[in-house]
Design a protein around this motif. Structure first.
Motif, PDB file in Angstrom:
ATOM      1  N   TYR A 580     -23.203 -13.024  13.884  1.00 43.83           N
ATOM      2  CA  TYR A 580     -21.701 -13.109  14.475  1.00 43.83           C
ATOM      3  C   TYR A 580     -20.940 -12.645  13.302  1.00 43.83           C
ATOM      4  CZ  TYR A 580     -20.394 -16.559  11.176  1.00 43.83           C
ATOM      5  OH  TYR A 580     -19.699 -17.380   9.829  1.00 43.83           O
ATOM      6  N   TRP A 581     -21.328 -12.448  12.059  1.00 47.85           N
ATOM      7  CA  TRP A 581     -20.389 -12.000  11.056  1.00 47.85           C
ATOM      8  C   TRP A 581     -20.203 -10.286  11.230  1.00 47.85           C
ATOM      9  CZ3 TRP A 581     -17.672 -14.231   7.465  1.00 47.85           C
ATOM     10  CH2 TRP A 581     -17.260 -13.643   6.248  1.00 47.85           C
ATOM     11  N   ASN A 582     -21.362  -9.679  11.769  1.00 47.45           N
ATOM     12  CA  ASN A 582     -21.190  -8.127  12.097  1.00 47.45           C
ATOM     13  C   ASN A 582     -20.337  -8.137  13.251  1.00 47.45           C
ATOM     14  OD1 ASN A 582     -22.604  -7.567   9.939  1.00 47.45           O
ATOM     15  ND2 ASN A 582     -24.653  -7.554  11.318  1.00 47.45           N
ATOM     16  N   ARG A 583     -20.163  -8.888  14.170  1.00 44.41           N
ATOM     17  CA  ARG A 583     -19.288  -9.077  15.395  1.00 44.41           C
ATOM     18  C   ARG A 583     -17.637  -9.298  14.854  1.00 44.41           C
ATOM     19  NH1 ARG A 583     -23.796 -11.884  17.579  1.00 44.41           N
ATOM     20  NH2 ARG A 583     -22.683 -13.856  17.726  1.00 44.41           N
ATOM     21  N   LEU A 584     -17.451  -9.991  13.979  1.00 41.83           N
ATOM     22  CA  LEU A 584     -16.015 -10.221  13.544  1.00 41.83           C
ATOM     23  C   LEU A 584     -15.684  -9.051  12.781  1.00 41.83           C
ATOM     24  CD1 LEU A 584     -16.481 -13.803  11.725  1.00 41.83           C
ATOM     25  CD2 LEU A 584     -15.221 -13.103  13.854  1.00 41.83           C
ATOM     26  N   ARG A 585     -16.855  -8.285  11.975  1.00 38.37           N
ATOM     27  CA  ARG A 585     -16.322  -7.006  11.392  1.00 38.37           C
ATOM     28  C   ARG A 585     -16.212  -5.946  12.387  1.00 38.37           C
ATOM     29  NH1 ARG A 585     -16.562 -10.643   8.566  1.00 38.37           N
ATOM     30  NH2 ARG A 585     -14.496 -10.508   9.329  1.00 38.37           N
ATOM     31  N   PHE A 586     -16.685  -5.948  13.431  1.00 39.03           N
ATOM     32  CA  PHE A 586     -16.571  -5.041  14.499  1.00 39.03           C
ATOM     33  C   PHE A 586     -14.879  -4.988  14.980  1.00 39.03           C
ATOM     34  CE2 PHE A 586     -16.441  -4.117  19.171  1.00 39.03           C
ATOM     35  CZ  PHE A 586     -16.709  -2.530  18.877  1.00 39.03           C
ATOM     36  N   LEU A 587     -14.585  -6.350  15.193  1.00 35.59           N
ATOM     37  CA  LEU A 587     -13.279  -6.325  15.573  1.00 35.59           C
ATOM     38  C   LEU A 587     -12.181  -6.117  14.591  1.00 35.59           C
ATOM     39  CD1 LEU A 587     -13.352 -10.238  17.331  1.00 35.59           C
ATOM     40  CD2 LEU A 587     -13.206  -7.949  18.282  1.00 35.59           C
ATOM     41  N   ASP A 588     -12.554  -6.263  13.168  1.00 37.55           N
ATOM     42  CA  ASP A 588     -11.598  -5.695  12.035  1.00 37.55           C
ATOM     43  C   ASP A 588     -11.762  -4.090  12.282  1.00 37.55           C
ATOM     44  OD1 ASP A 588     -11.105  -8.398  11.007  1.00 37.55           O
ATOM     45  OD2 ASP A 588     -12.849  -8.087   9.820  1.00 37.55           O
ATOM     46  N   THR A 589     -12.806  -3.546  12.361  1.00 37.02           N
ATOM     47  CA  THR A 589     -12.873  -2.089  12.534  1.00 37.02           C
ATOM     48  C   THR A 589     -12.014  -1.639  13.610  1.00 37.02           C
ATOM     49  OG1 THR A 589     -15.048  -2.217  11.489  1.00 37.02           O
ATOM     50  CG2 THR A 589     -14.339  -0.240  12.576  1.00 37.02           C
ATOM     51  N   CYS A 590     -12.073  -2.321  14.810  1.00 35.32           N
ATOM     52  CA  CYS A 590     -11.191  -1.816  15.988  1.00 35.32           C
ATOM     53  C   CYS A 590      -9.713  -1.990  15.667  1.00 35.32           C
ATOM     54  CB  CYS A 590     -11.421  -2.871  17.151  1.00 35.32           C
ATOM     55  SG  CYS A 590     -13.163  -2.475  17.955  1.00 35.32           S
ATOM     56  N   GLU A 591      -9.231  -2.908  14.799  1.00 29.56           N
ATOM     57  CA  GLU A 591      -7.869  -3.028  14.333  1.00 29.56           C
ATOM     58  C   GLU A 591      -7.458  -1.917  13.358  1.00 29.56           C
ATOM     59  OE1 GLU A 591      -5.706  -6.694  13.233  1.00 29.56           O
ATOM     60  OE2 GLU A 591      -7.718  -7.515  12.619  1.00 29.56           O
ATOM     61  N   PHE A 592      -8.504  -1.241  12.795  1.00 31.47           N
ATOM     62  CA  PHE A 592      -8.138   0.073  11.998  1.00 31.47           C
ATOM     63  C   PHE A 592      -8.165   1.029  13.121  1.00 31.47           C
ATOM     64  CE2 PHE A 592     -10.205  -2.636   8.590  1.00 31.47           C
ATOM     65  CZ  PHE A 592      -9.213  -3.089   7.787  1.00 31.47           C
ATOM     66  N   ILE A 593      -9.050   1.239  13.859  1.00 34.04           N
ATOM     67  CA  ILE A 593      -9.251   2.236  14.636  1.00 34.04           C
ATOM     68  C   ILE A 593      -7.602   2.394  15.580  1.00 34.04           C
ATOM     69  CG2 ILE A 593     -10.392   2.942  16.763  1.00 34.04           C
ATOM     70  CD1 ILE A 593     -13.010   2.116  15.587  1.00 34.04           C
ATOM     71  N   MET A 594      -7.287   1.155  16.022  1.00 30.88           N
ATOM     72  CA  MET A 594      -5.981   1.362  16.659  1.00 30.88           C
ATOM     73  C   MET A 594      -4.828   1.733  15.844  1.00 30.88           C
ATOM     74  SD  MET A 594      -6.038  -2.048  19.165  1.00 30.88           S
ATOM     75  CE  MET A 594      -6.856  -3.458  18.144  1.00 30.88           C
ATOM     76  N   GLU A 595      -5.154   1.444  14.779  1.00 28.88           N
ATOM     77  CA  GLU A 595      -3.969   1.811  13.503  1.00 28.88           C
ATOM     78  C   GLU A 595      -3.954   3.438  13.283  1.00 28.88           C
ATOM     79  OE1 GLU A 595      -3.127   1.441   8.771  1.00 28.88           O
ATOM     80  OE2 GLU A 595      -4.478   0.048   9.711  1.00 28.88           O
ATOM     81  N   LEU A 596      -5.276   3.882  13.309  1.00 31.35           N
ATOM     82  CA  LEU A 596      -5.376   5.524  12.860  1.00 31.35           C
ATOM     83  C   LEU A 596      -5.636   6.413  13.996  1.00 31.35           C
ATOM     84  CD1 LEU A 596      -7.947   4.700   9.945  1.00 31.35           C
ATOM     85  CD2 LEU A 596      -5.599   5.360   9.643  1.00 31.35           C
ATOM     86  N   PHE A 597      -6.224   6.156  15.047  1.00 31.60           N
ATOM     87  CA  PHE A 597      -6.359   6.729  16.263  1.00 31.60           C
ATOM     88  C   PHE A 597      -5.276   6.650  17.355  1.00 31.60           C
ATOM     89  CE2 PHE A 597     -10.377   6.657  14.050  1.00 31.60           C
ATOM     90  CZ  PHE A 597     -10.768   7.829  14.165  1.00 31.60           C
ATOM     91  N   SER A 598      -5.238   7.592  18.383  1.00 34.60           N
ATOM     92  CA  SER A 598      -4.700   7.461  19.318  1.00 34.60           C
ATOM     93  C   SER A 598      -5.002   6.414  20.392  1.00 34.60           C
ATOM     94  CB  SER A 598      -4.543   9.095  20.209  1.00 34.60           C
ATOM     95  OG  SER A 598      -5.834   9.241  20.793  1.00 34.60           O
ATOM     96  N   LYS A 599      -4.080   5.960  21.292  1.00 34.14           N
ATOM     97  CA  LYS A 599      -4.325   5.044  22.370  1.00 34.14           C
ATOM     98  C   LYS A 599      -5.379   5.438  23.407  1.00 34.14           C
ATOM     99  CE  LYS A 599       0.191   3.141  22.354  1.00 34.14           C
ATOM    100  NZ  LYS A 599       1.478   2.877  23.123  1.00 34.14           N
ATOM    101  N   SER A 600      -5.557   6.553  23.505  1.00 32.11           N
ATOM    102  CA  SER A 600      -6.667   7.106  24.492  1.00 32.11           C
ATOM    103  C   SER A 600      -8.124   6.920  23.988  1.00 32.11           C
ATOM    104  CB  SER A 600      -6.191   8.570  24.980  1.00 32.11           C
ATOM    105  OG  SER A 600      -6.129   9.403  23.783  1.00 32.11           O
ATOM    106  N   PHE A 601      -7.814   7.480  22.711  1.00 30.88           N
ATOM    107  CA  PHE A 601      -9.400   7.304  21.947  1.00 30.88           C
ATOM    108  C   PHE A 601      -9.760   5.825  21.819  1.00 30.88           C
ATOM    109  CE2 PHE A 601     -12.053   6.962  18.146  1.00 30.88           C
ATOM    110  CZ  PHE A 601     -12.674   7.870  18.148  1.00 30.88           C
ATOM    111  N   PHE A 602      -9.130   4.995  21.767  1.00 29.16           N
ATOM    112  CA  PHE A 602      -9.501   3.608  21.643  1.00 29.16           C
ATOM    113  C   PHE A 602     -10.108   3.150  23.073  1.00 29.16           C
ATOM    114  CE2 PHE A 602      -8.717  -0.990  22.260  1.00 29.16           C
ATOM    115  CZ  PHE A 602      -9.573  -1.510  20.871  1.00 29.16           C
TER     116      PHE A 602
END
Length: 863
Positions: A580-602
């Protein structure tokens, strides 16, 4: 032989058992002092205060009849009492504090000094009321027998002087200061007077200072105690700035010259430092006639008799050299530079093999002093680059820079790592000369050095790759060949240590590497390492730093295949991981992706994998997802992402209906309210989303640009490979043709006289044609012609036609007969081909024509 060990059996008989019990009872004596240290009922009764008393009454009661610890607590709470009820506090509490401080201990005195300063800073009362109520208490405790207490009250007084009006300062402080500064007063009183005069110099006009303060200053500069002369000498800097340039030249400078020749080493040291700090106030004549001779004598004495000034001299040498730069002769300039070089290697002569008979065996104290000197030289290195001019760095200072970066002591290398960025900025286009030292500091055995260097690592690498003369966009790594191994080694050493903050800082700074290192190197050497850190490291800040840096690498990766591979690994190993620790880090990574990438990419890659975690068996994962849902919804655009919005609504309904965890359910309900208030942007521009839409469009444009660049690079590589294959085939055919022509030449020479000259001319002609055909075929194609391999047989595009025509010319020039070659050469290659032909058809026709020529030649031979 092994030692013989005797084991004795424990006797549990009745007689011995009572002995064991007695021993155990003796051990209980340890607990008796603890029990006796507890408060008795009488003591508890004495420490108890009536709860119905007000804060002011309780404070007065505790100061009157309480113990010292209770009185100290009241004094510490004085600022709060002043905020609540200033009038009652000043009328009832402050007089009690004044009485108690006469007999109070050190702890209460220090607490009172801090509380009085806090009351001043918070401005609980007017400055007039403060000076009337608090100033007398501060002045009474200035001459406390404890030096720490006296300094604490002095710091409070100096802060009060800044806020007091001039009249109050003159009557309450300056007038009593005249008597306090006399020789008849105590040493502590005269020391306090020196520091107060330094503060008063900025509060009065020059004529008042000249009339009332300067006589006291001269008296204290000639005091019989060297401590007073030292203290007054250090205050001359503040006094000089208060009285101006003219009085400084006539009054302060003569005093400094006299103090610089004082018998006390601490006095001479204070005079030297004050001279250096006042260089800007002296004109050129004073510098050349007064200051420069003094500095020379300091430098000469520092190595001979007075080593106490050596550390201070090395610290101020950069400021001194640049301050006196205009009056130096070339010989003096060289002498001070050599003096700096000597200080930079002080204490290393024996380690470097230069045994000096005059140097005695270094004591531990000398060793520490020499380390401080070399550290100060490292601190002054940027100033010395300015002193010698950056153009002369390699000739004059590079050897010293090398020694300081490889110094055996960590503090010296640490200081060089801190100043490395300043050195790189000063060198500008010559920064490539210090790339080896950058690699050395990156691989330093001390993590402190690495931590100091990493602070400005992005700026340093940018200067290294773009500031040097040998750098270029096509060969960034040529200037620093060992950069990648040094960076990977530094990260591995930081990861293996317990200093996770250094590791986190390093990972954050490594996000700059896509601007420095090619995309493939990032992918193979760093990107997978970041994913490993996210999966295996146990420190949350380190994992988050690695996740964000990985997203930056993914953002600037130039190959779609590699991007898809990384995205797949993020979803499978993190989003669908067993822990579950990895799945929590996945959500952190998704936050960074929303910050750095376009909406369509996410939305394209991560929207649905994120929603799948609404069914996660761990409540913490579902809880973190609920906090993230508003950001997830903000990536949607209507009507393009209408189906994703439906999926989001469906997942929220399931959470509301099926969630059993109370905490998660509470957050879900709160999130639902927030989602209902959110407005979703549409594909067209809207005023309220204008800035966000512009930013998102820019991100999307850059992502499309990466795809187009990748496609262009692929097509260019294919064209280059095809042209290489064409050249190989043409060369092979030419080789076969040359063999055939040589056989023909031999047969012709047997029958036709004088044919040798024509044969040699034919060989030269063939050579020139071969070179010409290779030069045509190996030319790089323009990007707009890069998709020639996709050209259909019936193409009408002008670009494709011209490209095919060019290739057709090269083929026909290589394989056609002599008459055509001469004609085409004479008309500068103006030969037109139909646009419907392709390169493959051209090569086939050329082969057929060539084969036809071969058949006709063979028939002539047989005839």
């Amino acid at each position: 032989m092994h030692p013989i060990i005797f084991f004795s059996k424990m006797d549990f008989s009745q007689s011995n058992l009572f002995g064991y019990i007695e021993d155990l009872q003796e051990l209980t004596i340890i607990e008796r002092p603890v029990r006796r240290s507890l408060k008795t009922p009488e003591e508890i009764e004495r420490l108890t205060v009536d709860e119905e008393l007000s804060d002011t009454e309780r404070a007065v009661y505790l100061l009157s009849s309480g113990q010292d610890i209770q009185g100290t607590s009241v004094v510490a709470n004085l600022p709060a009492l002043m905020r609540q009820n200033p009038a009652e506090t000043l009328r009832r509490v402050l007089p009690k504090i004044r009485e108690v401080l006469h007999v109070a201990g050190v702890e209460m005195q220090l607490t009172a000094a801090v509380s009085f300063l806090t009351v001043l800073q918070e401005e609980s009362v007017s400055i007039h009321t403060y000076s009337h109520s608090f100033l007398h208490i501060i002045l009474q405790n200035l001459e406390h027998r404890d030096a720490g207490v006296s300094n604490a009250w002095l710091e409070t007084l100096l802060a009060v002087i800044e806020a007091l009006p001039k009249e109050t300062i003159r009557h309450e402080i300056l007038n009593p200061l005249v008597s306090k500064a006399q020789l008849s007063q105590t040493l502590q009183s005269r020391l306090v007077s020196c520091k107060i005069m330094g503060k008063l110099a900025n509060k009065f006009e020059a004529h008042i200072i000249k009339r009332e303060i300067l006589p006291l200053v001269k008296s204290l500069c000639q005091d019989v105690e060297y401590e007073v002369r030292t203290c007054m000498c250090r205050q001359l800097e503040h006094i000089a700035k208060g009285i101006g340039t003219e009085l400084t030249k006539t009054v302060v400078l003569p005093e400094l010259v006299e103090l610089a020749r004082d018998e006390g080493s601490s006095v001479r040291l204070a005079a030297f430092e004050t001279l250096v700090n006042l260089l800007d106030m002296f004109d050129a004549d004073d510098r050349s006639q007064t200051v420069l001779p003094l500095v020379k004598s300091f430098c000469e004495k520092s190595f001979k008799a007075d080593e106490s000034i050596l550390v201070s001299l090395s610290f101020h040498l950069g400021k001194l050299c640049n301050g006196l730069y205009g009056i130096f002769t070339p010989e003096q300039h060289l002498r001070f530079l050599e003096f700096y070089k000597k200080l930079s290697t002080l204490g290393l002569q024996q380690e470097n093999g230069h045994n000096d008979n005059q140097l005695q065996l270094q004591t531990l104290e000398q060793e520490k002093k020499y380390i401080s000197v070399r550290k100060n030289c490292a601190y002054n290195f940027p100033a010395m680059i300015v002193f010698v001019d950056p153009k002369n760095f390699h000739l004059e200072l590079y050897s010293i820079f090398f020694c300081l970066c490889h110094d055996p002591e960590v503090p010296v290398r640490y200081t060089m790592a801190i100043s490395f960025y300043e050195v790189a900025k000063l060198l500008n286009s010559g920064v490539y000369t210090i790339h080896k030292e950058l690699v050395t500091l990156l691989q330093d055995e001390s993590l402190e050095v690495l931590d100091a260097l990493v602070g400005h690592l992005p700026e340093i690498l940018e200067l290294m790759t773009n500031g040097g003369e040998n750098s270029g966009s096509e060969s960034k790594l040529l200037s620093i060949p060992d950069l990648i191994p040094a960076l990977t080694t530094a990260e591995q050493r930081a990861a293996a240590s317990l200093k996770w903050r250094t590791h986190e800082k390093l990972l954050q700074k490594y996000a700059c590497l896509p601007h420095i290192i090619p995309s493939d190197q990032i992918y193979y050497r760093f990107l997978h390492r970041m994913l490993t850190i996210i999966l295996t490291n146990n420190v949350l800040p380190v994992q988050k730093a690695a996740a964000r840096t990985l997203c930056v690498y993914l953002r600037y990766n130039r190959k779609q295949e590699q991007r898809h591979e990384v995205i797949q690994k993020l979803i499978e190993q993190l989003g669908q991981g067993k822990s579950y620790w990895n799945r929590l880090r996945f959500l952190d990574t998704c936050e960074f992706i929303m910050e750095l990438f376009s909406k369509s990419f996410f939305c394209k890659y991560f929207f649905l994998p994120v929603l799948e975690l609404t069914h996660d068996p761990v409540a913490n994962v579902r809880m973190k997802l609920c906090y993230l849902l508003p950001k997830v919804k903000s990536t949607l655009k209507i009507p393009t992402d209408k189906h994703l919005l439906q999926q989001l609504d469906l997942c929220i309904r399931k959470l509301l209906c099926q969630e059993k965890d109370k905490d998660v359910l509470t957050i879900v309900k709160r999130t639902v309210l927030e989602l209902d208030r959110m407005e979703i942007s549409v594909d067209a521009f809207q005023k309220r989303f204008y800035e966000n839409d512009l930013l998102d469009q820019e991100k999307e444009r850059q992502e499309h640009l990466l795809l187009e660049m990748e496609q262009l690079e692929k097509e260019k590589q294919q064209n280059e490979g095809r042209s290489t294959n064409i050249n190989d085939k043409m060369f092979e055919k030419k080789r076969r043709d040359s063999k055939t022509s040589s056989v023909l030449a031999k047969s012709i020479t047997l029958s036709v006289p004088g044919s040798s000259s024509s044969t040699s001319a034919g060989k030269e002609d063939k050579k020139s044609k071969l070179v010409r055909s290779q030069s045509f075929s190996t030319q790089a194609l323009h990007p707009k012609y890069s998709n020639i391999d996709k050209c259909p047989n019936k193409s009408s595009a002008t670009g494709y036609t011209s490209s095919v025509s060019g290739m057709g010319k090269s083929c026909m020039l290589s394989f056609s007969d002599d008459s055509f070659r001469t004609h085409s050469t004479g008309n500068s290659g103006n030969v037109a081909f139909p646009s419907s032909c392709s390169s493959r058809n051209l090569f086939n026709s050329a082969d057929q024509k060539n084969n036809g020529n071969k058949e006709s030649q063979s028939r002539k031979m047989s005839m």
